[in-house]
Enzyme design. Structure first.
Site, PDB file in Angstrom:
ATOM      1  N   SER A  38       0.814  -1.179  -0.099  1.00  0.00           N
ATOM      2  CA  SER A  38      -0.052   0.144   0.108  1.00  0.00           C
ATOM      3  C   SER A  38       0.695   1.398   0.120  1.00  0.00           C
ATOM      4  CB  SER A  38      -1.095  -0.051   1.185  1.00  0.00           C
ATOM      5  OG  SER A  38      -0.281  -0.049   2.317  1.00  0.00           O
ATOM      6  N   ASP A 337      -3.444   8.294   7.667  1.00  0.00           N
ATOM      7  CA  ASP A 337      -4.571   7.427   8.451  1.00  0.00           C
ATOM      8  C   ASP A 337      -3.822   6.375   9.593  1.00  0.00           C
ATOM      9  OD1 ASP A 337      -3.287   5.309   7.105  1.00  0.00           O
ATOM     10  OD2 ASP A 337      -4.857   4.854   5.789  1.00  0.00           O
ATOM     11  N   HIS A 340      -0.626   4.886   7.068  1.00  0.00           N
ATOM     12  CA  HIS A 340      -0.020   5.449   5.945  1.00  0.00           C
ATOM     13  C   HIS A 340       0.198   6.822   5.944  1.00  0.00           C
ATOM     14  CE1 HIS A 340      -2.737   1.978   4.814  1.00  0.00           C
ATOM     15  NE2 HIS A 340      -1.481   1.528   4.157  1.00  0.00           N
TER      16      HIS A 340
END
Ligand code: NAG
Ligand code: NAG
Ligand code: NAG
Ligand code: NAG
Length: 372
Positions: A38, A337, A340
């Site tokens: 990610s 978040d 991340h």
């Protein structure tokens, strides 16, 4: 400033840019091929059956307010590298239709959130179990005497194996069609840059959560990951890749929710400690190859000491918490978040690896490109 301008030009050119032949006088390499999790996923997971998606507001709020599937408010680490190289942002492999893929010759992004180096690394779901002898042996987190939580794999993602398989298809089907001759394809591949940003989920979703690798010490687990990673890098080399940038897990113990669990950090550290030596070995074995690695530990320690020096007002709060309004100024935040980084964070790390000396070694990306 310059990079900001390039970014908007890239956005305006939109899809067309991916399909145009690279303007060789403008970009520093022919293409950027991206593999990983990610930290660099540009939307592959939108097309998979998983909860690990970032295709809803407020993700992308600073990406023209488009929730493309990037796990941040704006550009991710790979995007910033692409911009520095003078290339369009590499589109997600699963976001380009099969019939159009041959048109893309400036790089593709195969990265997938929640995936990792190991085949069995993927998103997990927490389950509750009444305590029994079996449970005691296999769970990681015992909450009380009567029950415990354990994690089961759940959802799809593209493992590194799968990503390399897709790259093979790009090479043998799409690029072959784009360039017509094998020599041209090989030239294109050798003049491109390969970015891998991977390994965090092998810890966060696998080693730390599940019982499968419990019998391995942190050093053994790192060796196991490096062996697998090395064999994938060799496959990429055998297909024609030469210049690699490899980034692995950083201080995973540090997150907005647990700032900072040093025991966890120590368990992850062997991977980035041992990576440069592994890459050096590969470089010796694979003639004409060049590898650089990113070691986020020391650089992050610098940021921890003086966040404000790097433009951050907080390292311990995230800009966005589910169910709450998004922060006013994401630039002030290190975390977007629960896990991340913000775009500001991604820009800091990508620019440092691109032209600085505190993150990537033995050279930065600029120097890697200009070597040979
Ligand atoms: C490539 O770049 C050169 C120099 O900047 C420019 O003159 C030319 O028009 C560009 N070609 C394309 C196809 O963009
Ligand atoms: C951004 O997108 C969200 C969701 O689509 C929307 O609610 C919001 O108003 C948009 N913000 C701006 C500034 O356009
Ligand atoms: C991982 O998956 C690939 C195919 O995606 C397969 O070739 C390989 O054998 C698998 N490795 C393990 C250890 O299961
Ligand atoms: C790529 O795919 C082809 C065809 O499926 C296969 O023969 C070849 O071994 C693959 N190459 C690598 C390096 O995996």
């Amino acid at each position: 400033m310059a990079t900001f301008k390039v970014f908007w030009v890239v956005l305006l050119m939109s899809q067309q840019a991916f399909f145009a032949k690279a303007n060789r006088t403008k970009s520093l390499v022919e293409a950027l091929y991206v593999f990983g999790d990610s930290s660099v996923d540009a939307g592959n997971n939108n097309n998979l059956n998983t909860f690990a998606k970032a295709n809803i507001y407020p993700y992308g709020i600073d990406f023209n307010n488009k929730s493309t599937g990037r796990f941040t408010n704006g550009k991710n680490f790979a995007d910033v590298i692409a911009i520095n190289l003078g290339l369009p942002l590499p589109p997600p492999y699963l976001g380009v239709s099969e019939s159009e893929r041959y048109k893309v010759a400036t790089g593709i992004n195969y990265a997938s959130g929640a995936c990792g180096i190991l085949n069995d690394t993927r998103d997990v779901r927490r389950k509750k179990k009444m305590l029994s002898e079996h449970c005691c042996l296999t769970v990681k987190l015992i909450v009380s005497c009567s029950f415990c939580y354990y994690f089961v794999p759940k959802g799809d993602c593209l493992s590194l194996d799968k990503q390399v398989e897709y790259f093979n298809s790009t090479v043998t089907n799409d690029l072959q069609k784009h360039f017509q001759s094998k020599d041209e394809v090989q030239h294109h591949l050798s003049e491109s840059l390969y970015l891998l940003s991977i390994g965090s989920c092998d810890y966060a979703l696998n080693y730390f959560r599940r019982a499968t690798y419990q019998n391995k010490t942190p050093v053994e687990f790192a060796d196991y990951l490096l062996e697998k990673l090395g064999s994938k890098l060799k496959e990429l080399y055998n297909m024609g890749a030469r210049k690699f940038v490899v980034a692995v897990a950083g201080q995973l113990g540090c997150s907005p929710s647990e700032f900072c669990d040093e025991i966890k950090n120590e368990k992850v550290k062997p991977l980035s400690d041992k990576l440069p030596r592994k890459l050096q070995e590969l470089q010796t074995q694979l003639s004409g190859s060049l590898f650089i690695s990113s070691n986020p530990f020391n650089f992050f320690n610098e940021i921890r000491k003086a966040p404000e020096k790097f433009g951050f007002k907080t390292l311990t709060k995230s800009c966005y918490v589910v169910g709450q309004p998004i922060c006013e100024n994401p630039k002030d935040y290190y975390y977007f978040d629960f896990a991340h980084g913000t775009e500001a964070n991604n820009e800091l790390f990508a620019n440092e690896c691109f032209s600085g000396s505190r993150l990537c070694s033995p050279t930065n990306i600029e120097q890697l490109i200009h070597a040979i």
